[in-house]
Design a protein around this motif. Structure first.
Motif, PDB file in Angstrom:
ATOM      1  N   TRP A  82       0.801  -1.274   0.034  1.00 31.24           N
ATOM      2  CA  TRP A  82       0.035   0.005   0.008  1.00 31.24           C
ATOM      3  C   TRP A  82       0.958   1.133  -0.066  1.00 31.24           C
ATOM      4  CZ3 TRP A  82      -4.587   0.319  -1.478  1.00 31.24           C
ATOM      5  CH2 TRP A  82      -5.605  -0.785  -1.272  1.00 31.24           C
ATOM      6  N   PHE A  83       2.029   1.262   0.774  1.00 38.22           N
ATOM      7  CA  PHE A  83       2.696   2.479   0.688  1.00 38.22           C
ATOM      8  C   PHE A  83       3.241   2.703  -0.576  1.00 38.22           C
ATOM      9  CE2 PHE A  83       7.310   3.940   0.932  1.00 38.22           C
ATOM     10  CZ  PHE A  83       7.027   5.068   1.663  1.00 38.22           C
ATOM     11  N   PHE A  84       3.952   1.598  -1.117  1.00 34.81           N
ATOM     12  CA  PHE A  84       4.500   1.909  -2.609  1.00 34.81           C
ATOM     13  C   PHE A  84       3.402   2.283  -3.753  1.00 34.81           C
ATOM     14  CE2 PHE A  84       8.222  -0.965  -0.753  1.00 34.81           C
ATOM     15  CZ  PHE A  84       9.022   0.112  -0.813  1.00 34.81           C
ATOM     16  N   ALA A  85       2.311   1.539  -3.291  1.00 31.59           N
ATOM     17  CA  ALA A  85       1.256   2.127  -4.370  1.00 31.59           C
ATOM     18  C   ALA A  85       0.907   3.458  -4.081  1.00 31.59           C
ATOM     19  CB  ALA A  85      -0.003   1.187  -4.008  1.00 31.59           C
ATOM     20  N   ILE A  86       0.750   3.993  -3.089  1.00 27.38           N
ATOM     21  CA  ILE A  86       0.513   5.437  -3.045  1.00 27.38           C
ATOM     22  C   ILE A  86       1.831   5.978  -3.238  1.00 27.38           C
ATOM     23  CG2 ILE A  86       0.127   7.141  -1.033  1.00 27.38           C
ATOM     24  CD1 ILE A  86      -1.427   4.919   0.311  1.00 27.38           C
ATOM     25  N   ALA A  87       2.836   5.666  -2.813  1.00 26.62           N
ATOM     26  CA  ALA A  87       4.117   6.533  -3.172  1.00 26.62           C
ATOM     27  C   ALA A  87       4.186   6.572  -4.783  1.00 26.62           C
ATOM     28  CB  ALA A  87       5.527   5.931  -2.830  1.00 26.62           C
ATOM     29  N   GLY A  88       4.002   5.502  -5.535  1.00 24.97           N
ATOM     30  CA  GLY A  88       3.904   5.297  -7.025  1.00 24.97           C
ATOM     31  C   GLY A  88       3.076   5.824  -7.721  1.00 24.97           C
ATOM     32  N   ILE A  89       2.129   6.325  -7.241  1.00 25.76           N
ATOM     33  CA  ILE A  89       1.047   7.064  -8.098  1.00 25.76           C
ATOM     34  C   ILE A  89       1.177   8.505  -7.685  1.00 25.76           C
ATOM     35  CG2 ILE A  89      -1.572   7.319  -8.180  1.00 25.76           C
ATOM     36  CD1 ILE A  89      -1.878   4.479  -7.754  1.00 25.76           C
ATOM     37  N   VAL A  90       1.327   9.128  -6.446  1.00 24.81           N
ATOM     38  CA  VAL A  90       1.480  10.460  -5.961  1.00 24.81           C
ATOM     39  C   VAL A  90       2.750  11.098  -6.688  1.00 24.81           C
ATOM     40  CG1 VAL A  90       1.855  12.039  -3.950  1.00 24.81           C
ATOM     41  CG2 VAL A  90      -0.032  10.143  -3.931  1.00 24.81           C
ATOM     42  N   ILE A  91       3.919  10.487  -6.478  1.00 26.25           N
ATOM     43  CA  ILE A  91       5.068  11.027  -7.040  1.00 26.25           C
ATOM     44  C   ILE A  91       4.988  11.340  -8.620  1.00 26.25           C
ATOM     45  CG2 ILE A  91       7.600  10.627  -7.446  1.00 26.25           C
ATOM     46  CD1 ILE A  91       7.621   9.302  -4.695  1.00 26.25           C
ATOM     47  N   PRO A  92       4.581  10.578  -9.287  1.00 23.90           N
ATOM     48  CA  PRO A  92       4.584  10.912 -10.874  1.00 23.90           C
ATOM     49  C   PRO A  92       3.435  12.053 -11.068  1.00 23.90           C
ATOM     50  CG  PRO A  92       4.345   8.523 -10.718  1.00 23.90           C
ATOM     51  CD  PRO A  92       4.324   9.028  -9.184  1.00 23.90           C
ATOM     52  N   ALA A  93       2.567  12.076 -10.118  1.00 24.86           N
ATOM     53  CA  ALA A  93       1.436  13.239 -10.199  1.00 24.86           C
ATOM     54  C   ALA A  93       2.040  14.587  -9.975  1.00 24.86           C
ATOM     55  CB  ALA A  93       0.318  12.893  -9.495  1.00 24.86           C
ATOM     56  N   VAL A  94       3.001  14.451  -9.146  1.00 29.51           N
ATOM     57  CA  VAL A  94       3.629  15.902  -8.388  1.00 29.51           C
ATOM     58  C   VAL A  94       4.765  16.263  -9.597  1.00 29.51           C
ATOM     59  CG1 VAL A  94       5.108  16.748  -6.704  1.00 29.51           C
ATOM     60  CG2 VAL A  94       2.981  15.605  -6.119  1.00 29.51           C
ATOM     61  N   VAL A  95       5.397  15.202 -10.123  1.00 28.85           N
ATOM     62  CA  VAL A  95       6.682  15.444 -10.959  1.00 28.85           C
ATOM     63  C   VAL A  95       6.241  15.886 -12.450  1.00 28.85           C
ATOM     64  CG1 VAL A  95       8.746  14.501 -11.908  1.00 28.85           C
ATOM     65  CG2 VAL A  95       7.925  14.083  -9.440  1.00 28.85           C
ATOM     66  N   ILE A  96       4.858  15.451 -12.889  1.00 30.95           N
ATOM     67  CA  ILE A  96       4.676  15.891 -14.240  1.00 30.95           C
ATOM     68  C   ILE A  96       4.529  17.165 -14.466  1.00 30.95           C
ATOM     69  CG2 ILE A  96       2.166  15.641 -13.934  1.00 30.95           C
ATOM     70  CD1 ILE A  96       4.148  13.548 -16.502  1.00 30.95           C
ATOM     71  N   VAL A  97       4.157  18.065 -13.582  1.00 29.13           N
ATOM     72  CA  VAL A  97       3.937  19.293 -13.996  1.00 29.13           C
ATOM     73  C   VAL A  97       5.174  20.213 -14.040  1.00 29.13           C
ATOM     74  CG1 VAL A  97       2.918  21.793 -13.087  1.00 29.13           C
ATOM     75  CG2 VAL A  97       1.824  19.713 -12.584  1.00 29.13           C
ATOM     76  N   PRO A  98       6.254  19.903 -13.519  1.00 25.93           N
ATOM     77  CA  PRO A  98       7.511  20.704 -13.759  1.00 25.93           C
ATOM     78  C   PRO A  98       8.322  20.120 -15.060  1.00 25.93           C
ATOM     79  CG  PRO A  98       7.627  19.404 -11.822  1.00 25.93           C
ATOM     80  CD  PRO A  98       6.188  19.327 -12.096  1.00 25.93           C
ATOM     81  N   LEU A  99       7.981  18.526 -15.350  1.00 22.28           N
ATOM     82  CA  LEU A  99       8.499  18.230 -16.632  1.00 22.28           C
ATOM     83  C   LEU A  99       7.704  18.806 -17.726  1.00 22.28           C
ATOM     84  CD1 LEU A  99       8.819  14.197 -15.384  1.00 22.28           C
ATOM     85  CD2 LEU A  99      10.541  15.927 -15.768  1.00 22.28           C
ATOM     86  N   ILE A 100       6.545  18.994 -17.682  1.00 22.14           N
ATOM     87  CA  ILE A 100       5.849  19.431 -18.664  1.00 22.14           C
ATOM     88  C   ILE A 100       6.505  20.924 -19.044  1.00 22.14           C
ATOM     89  CG2 ILE A 100       3.664  20.672 -19.445  1.00 22.14           C
ATOM     90  CD1 ILE A 100       2.367  18.183 -18.187  1.00 22.14           C
ATOM     91  N   ARG A 101       6.683  21.625 -17.818  1.00 22.13           N
ATOM     92  CA  ARG A 101       7.426  23.057 -17.960  1.00 22.13           C
ATOM     93  C   ARG A 101       8.851  23.047 -18.739  1.00 22.13           C
ATOM     94  NH1 ARG A 101       4.929  27.981 -17.147  1.00 22.13           N
ATOM     95  NH2 ARG A 101       3.136  27.837 -15.839  1.00 22.13           N
ATOM     96  N   LEU A 102       9.493  21.957 -18.227  1.00 22.41           N
ATOM     97  CA  LEU A 102      11.170  21.846 -18.888  1.00 22.41           C
ATOM     98  C   LEU A 102      10.952  21.498 -20.126  1.00 22.41           C
ATOM     99  CD1 LEU A 102      14.022  22.045 -17.786  1.00 22.41           C
ATOM    100  CD2 LEU A 102      13.569  19.511 -17.358  1.00 22.41           C
ATOM    101  N   HIS A 103       9.838  20.702 -20.580  1.00 19.74           N
ATOM    102  CA  HIS A 103       9.848  20.302 -22.069  1.00 19.74           C
ATOM    103  C   HIS A 103       9.457  21.526 -23.093  1.00 19.74           C
ATOM    104  CE1 HIS A 103       8.308  18.256 -25.467  1.00 19.74           C
ATOM    105  NE2 HIS A 103       9.398  17.265 -25.288  1.00 19.74           N
ATOM    106  N   ARG A 104       8.491  22.099 -22.182  1.00 22.54           N
ATOM    107  CA  ARG A 104       7.911  23.565 -23.010  1.00 22.54           C
ATOM    108  C   ARG A 104       9.044  24.187 -23.163  1.00 22.54           C
ATOM    109  NH1 ARG A 104       2.595  25.512 -20.060  1.00 22.54           N
ATOM    110  NH2 ARG A 104       3.378  27.278 -20.956  1.00 22.54           N
ATOM    111  N   PHE A 105      10.085  24.563 -22.115  1.00 22.00           N
ATOM    112  CA  PHE A 105      11.192  25.527 -22.109  1.00 22.00           C
ATOM    113  C   PHE A 105      11.982  24.917 -23.287  1.00 22.00           C
ATOM    114  CE2 PHE A 105      15.755  25.300 -21.121  1.00 22.00           C
ATOM    115  CZ  PHE A 105      15.968  26.888 -21.226  1.00 22.00           C
TER     116      PHE A 105
END
Length: 166
Positions: A82-105
Motif C-alpha cells: 500500500w505504501f509503494f502503491a500510494i508513493a508510486g501514484i502520488v510522486i508521478p502526479a507531482v513531478v509531471i507538472v515541472p517536467l511539462i514546463r521543462l519540455h516547453r522550455f
C-alpha cells in the motif's frame, strides 16, 4: 563575433539592446537539448512509477481479507504494498507538472532561435523559472518529510533499542 540583437527592453528605456552572442546562443540550445532529454526521461520514469504503483495497488486489492495491521510477514508485505502503491501514484502526479514546463522550455528555445523572437525567449525562461520554483518547493517538502520520518523513527525505535538485551 556575430551577435543577435533586439531593440525591445522590459523597462521601455530607449537605446538599450539585448545582445545574445553566438556562444550564448549555442549554450542556450545545448541547455534546451539537455532539458528536453531530462524531461523525456522524467516522463518515462513517471510512467514506470505509476505503472509500478498501480501494480502494488492491485496487489493490495487482491487480498481483501488481509488487514494492514495484521501481525506477521504477510501483513507487513501488504502494508509495504500500500505504501509503494500510494508513493508510486502520488510522486508521478507531482513531478509531471515541472517536467511539462521543462519540455516547453526546450521547445520554446528552439522556436525562438528559429524565428529570432525575443518574446519567445522570455516565455521560455518563464517556463524554466516555474520549473525551478516548483522543484525547489518539492525539494523543501521532501526534506521536511525526511526530517519528520527521521524524528518519528527515532522516537519509535529509541525505546526499543534501550530495552533490548544482547
Amino acid at each position: 563575433m556575430k551577435e543577435w540583437t533586439e531593440n525591445t527592453t522590459e523597462d521601455g528605456q530607449a537605446g538599450k539592446r539585448l545582445k545574445i552572442t553566438v556562444g550564448a546562443r549555442r549554450n542556450m540550445k545545448e541547455a534546451a537539448t539537455w532539458a528536453r532529454f531530462i524531461a523525456i526521461l522524467g516522463f518515462v520514469a513517471a510512467a514506470l512509477s505509476a505503472l509500478c504503483g498501480s501494480a502494488f495497488l492491485s496487489f493490495g486489492a487482491l487480498m481483501p481479507g488481509m488487514r494492514v495491521m495484521q501481525p506477521g510477514a504477510i501483513g507487513m508485505i501488504l502494508a509495504e504494498a500500500w505504501f509503494f502503491a500510494i508513493a508510486g501514484i502520488v510522486i508521478p502526479a507531482v513531478v509531471i507538472v515541472p517536467l511539462i514546463r521543462l519540455h516547453r522550455f526546450a521547445g520554446k528555445v528552439y522556436r525562438a532561435f528559429e524565428t529570432n523572437d525575443t518574446a519567445e525567449i522570455g516565455s521560455a525562461l518563464d517556463d524554466l523559472g516555474t520549473f525551478y520554483k516548483y522543484m525547489g518547493i518539492a525539494l523543501i517538502v521532501f526534506l521536511l518529510a525526511v526530517a519528520v520520518t527521521a524524528v518519528w523513527l527515532y522516537r519509535y525505535l529509541a525505546p526499543i533499542s534501550t530495552t533490548s538485551t544482547l
